[in-house]
Design an enzyme around this catalytic site. Structure first.
Site, PDB file in Angstrom:
ATOM      1  CG  ASP A   8      -1.697   1.172   1.413  1.00 52.71           C
ATOM      2  OD1 ASP A   8      -2.352   1.675   0.517  1.00 52.71           O
ATOM      3  OD2 ASP A   8      -1.758   1.716   2.493  1.00 52.71           O
ATOM      4  CG  ASP A  10      -1.889   7.509   0.373  1.00 53.38           C
ATOM      5  OD1 ASP A  10      -0.926   8.335   0.053  1.00 53.38           O
ATOM      6  OD2 ASP A  10      -3.048   7.434  -0.346  1.00 53.38           O
ATOM      7  CB  VAL A  47     -12.190   3.806   2.137  1.00 52.76           C
ATOM      8  CG1 VAL A  47     -12.444   2.738   3.092  1.00 52.76           C
ATOM      9  CG2 VAL A  47     -12.189   5.415   2.825  1.00 52.76           C
ATOM     10  NE  ARG A  49      -9.640  11.907  -5.052  1.00 54.78           N
ATOM     11  CZ  ARG A  49      -8.923  11.963  -6.380  1.00 54.78           C
ATOM     12  NH1 ARG A  49      -9.810  12.916  -7.313  1.00 54.78           N
ATOM     13  NH2 ARG A  49      -7.957  11.506  -6.658  1.00 54.78           N
ATOM     14  CB  SER A 116      -3.799   7.357  -3.893  1.00 54.39           C
ATOM     15  OG  SER A 116      -3.647   8.384  -4.357  1.00 54.39           O
ATOM     16  CG  ASN A 118      -3.906  12.586  -6.101  1.00 51.58           C
ATOM     17  OD1 ASN A 118      -3.674  13.092  -7.359  1.00 51.58           O
ATOM     18  ND2 ASN A 118      -4.584  12.308  -5.380  1.00 51.58           N
ATOM     19  CG  ASP A 170      -1.686   2.373   6.462  1.00 44.87           C
ATOM     20  OD1 ASP A 170      -2.279   2.233   5.226  1.00 44.87           O
ATOM     21  OD2 ASP A 170      -1.740   3.612   6.917  1.00 44.87           O
TER      22      ASP A 170
HETATM   23  C1  BG6 Z   1      -5.684   5.735   0.208  1.00 47.63           C
HETATM   24  C2  BG6 Z   1      -5.988   6.864   1.332  1.00 47.63           C
HETATM   25  O1  BG6 Z   1      -4.247   5.280   0.050  1.00 47.63           O
HETATM   26  O2  BG6 Z   1      -6.240   6.762  -1.036  1.00 47.63           O
HETATM   27  C3  BG6 Z   1      -7.301   7.230   1.365  1.00 47.63           C
HETATM   28  O3  BG6 Z   1      -5.722   5.974   2.731  1.00 47.63           O
HETATM   29  C4  BG6 Z   1      -7.662   8.031   0.141  1.00 47.63           C
HETATM   30  O4  BG6 Z   1      -7.535   8.147   2.849  1.00 47.63           O
HETATM   31  C5  BG6 Z   1      -7.526   7.112  -0.989  1.00 47.63           C
HETATM   32  O5  BG6 Z   1      -8.887   8.514   0.141  1.00 47.63           O
HETATM   33  C6  BG6 Z   1      -7.822   7.727  -2.347  1.00 47.63           C
HETATM   34  O6  BG6 Z   1      -6.761   8.910  -2.511  1.00 47.63           O
HETATM   35  P1  BG6 Z   1      -6.768   9.863  -3.640  1.00 47.63           P
HETATM   36  O7  BG6 Z   1      -5.337  10.613  -3.593  1.00 47.63           O
HETATM   37  O8  BG6 Z   1      -7.227   9.150  -4.945  1.00 47.63           O
HETATM   38  O9  BG6 Z   1      -7.930  10.853  -3.054  1.00 47.63           O
HETATM   39 MG    MG Z   2      -2.617   3.158   3.572  1.00 48.24          MG
END
Ligand code: BG6
Ligand code: MG
Length: 215
Positions: A8, A10, A47, A49, A116, A118, A170
């Protein structure tokens, strides 16, 4: 036998959790939502976005259309992108990179499995993109954790059977996703003590022995 480790992102490799919290808190302030706390933020861990937005909106009686929700999520993301644009190698969690290098030296494949969207930007800013044999993230599937899809896609990209993959997570949603994908689940940090995990450790540093025994 473990042939690949799916990380994972983040909270496991990089310290973005606080940045997510700040961006959601700013959105809460813009909307006049009071009482959004770290414990609400903890439920957003792992979870998607949009699922994270729903957790924030539990704090208000205001109703929003799907279109408005998309706009709110986009607003939060713009604030979040402003913070992650400043990330560098120094935001990687201690021991994460050494651990990746260690398992690669043992012939174990590595992948990212993150909710994510991102992910590419975070990997670029922290300069670790080339450490992974495959990257699977929120851009690859709409079925977010706790569904197993993001990890199954990582396994497929690696060409390794799910039962030969270990996931390091995590979040509780991520541990559930790993188990329902038929993978070995390693809980670190906030997910330590998750009863569904196969192994639980406070940090990646404690994993060297466990991985050697499994590989
Ligand atoms: C996860 C985070 O890795 O990515 C979440 O733990 C977050 O908190 C999710 O909502 C989505 O991320 P992003 O960057 O696409 O908004
Ligand atoms: Mg995480």
């Amino acid at each position: 036998m473990i042939k690949a480790v799916i990380f994972d992102l983040d909270g496991v490799l990089v310290t973005t959790d606080e940045l997510h919290f700040k961006a959601w808190s700013s959105l809460a302030e813009e909307l006049g939502i009071k009482g959004f706390t770290k414990s609400d933020n903890a439920r957003q861990r792992g979870v998607s976005r949009m699922a994270s937005l729903e957790i924030l909106l539990e704090k208000t009686d205001r109703q929003f259309t799907d279109e408005e929700k998309e706009e709110l999520a986009e607003r939060k993301n713009e604030m979040y992108i402003r913070s992650i644009s400043k990330l560098s190698k120094s935001d990687l969690l201690p021991e994460a990179v050494e651990f990746i290098d260690y398992i690669k030296s043992k012939g174990i494949k590595t992948a990212i499995g993150s909710a994510s969207k991102n992910t590419p930007l975070i990997l670029k800013k922290t300069e670790i993109s080339d450490k992974f044999d495959a990257i699977s993230c929120g851009l690859d599937t709409v079925r977010a954790k706790p569904e197993p899809d993001v990890f199954l896609i990582a396994a497929k990209k690696l060409g390794i059977a799910p039962e030969c993959c270990a996931v390091i997570e995590d979040s509780d949603a991520g541990i559930r996703a790993a188990k329902s994908g038929g993978m070995y689940a390693i809980a670190v940090g906030a997910a330590e003590h998750n009863p569904e995990a196969d192994v639980s450790v406070a940090s990646i540093e404690s994993l060297y022995k466990a991985i050697t025994l499994l590989a």
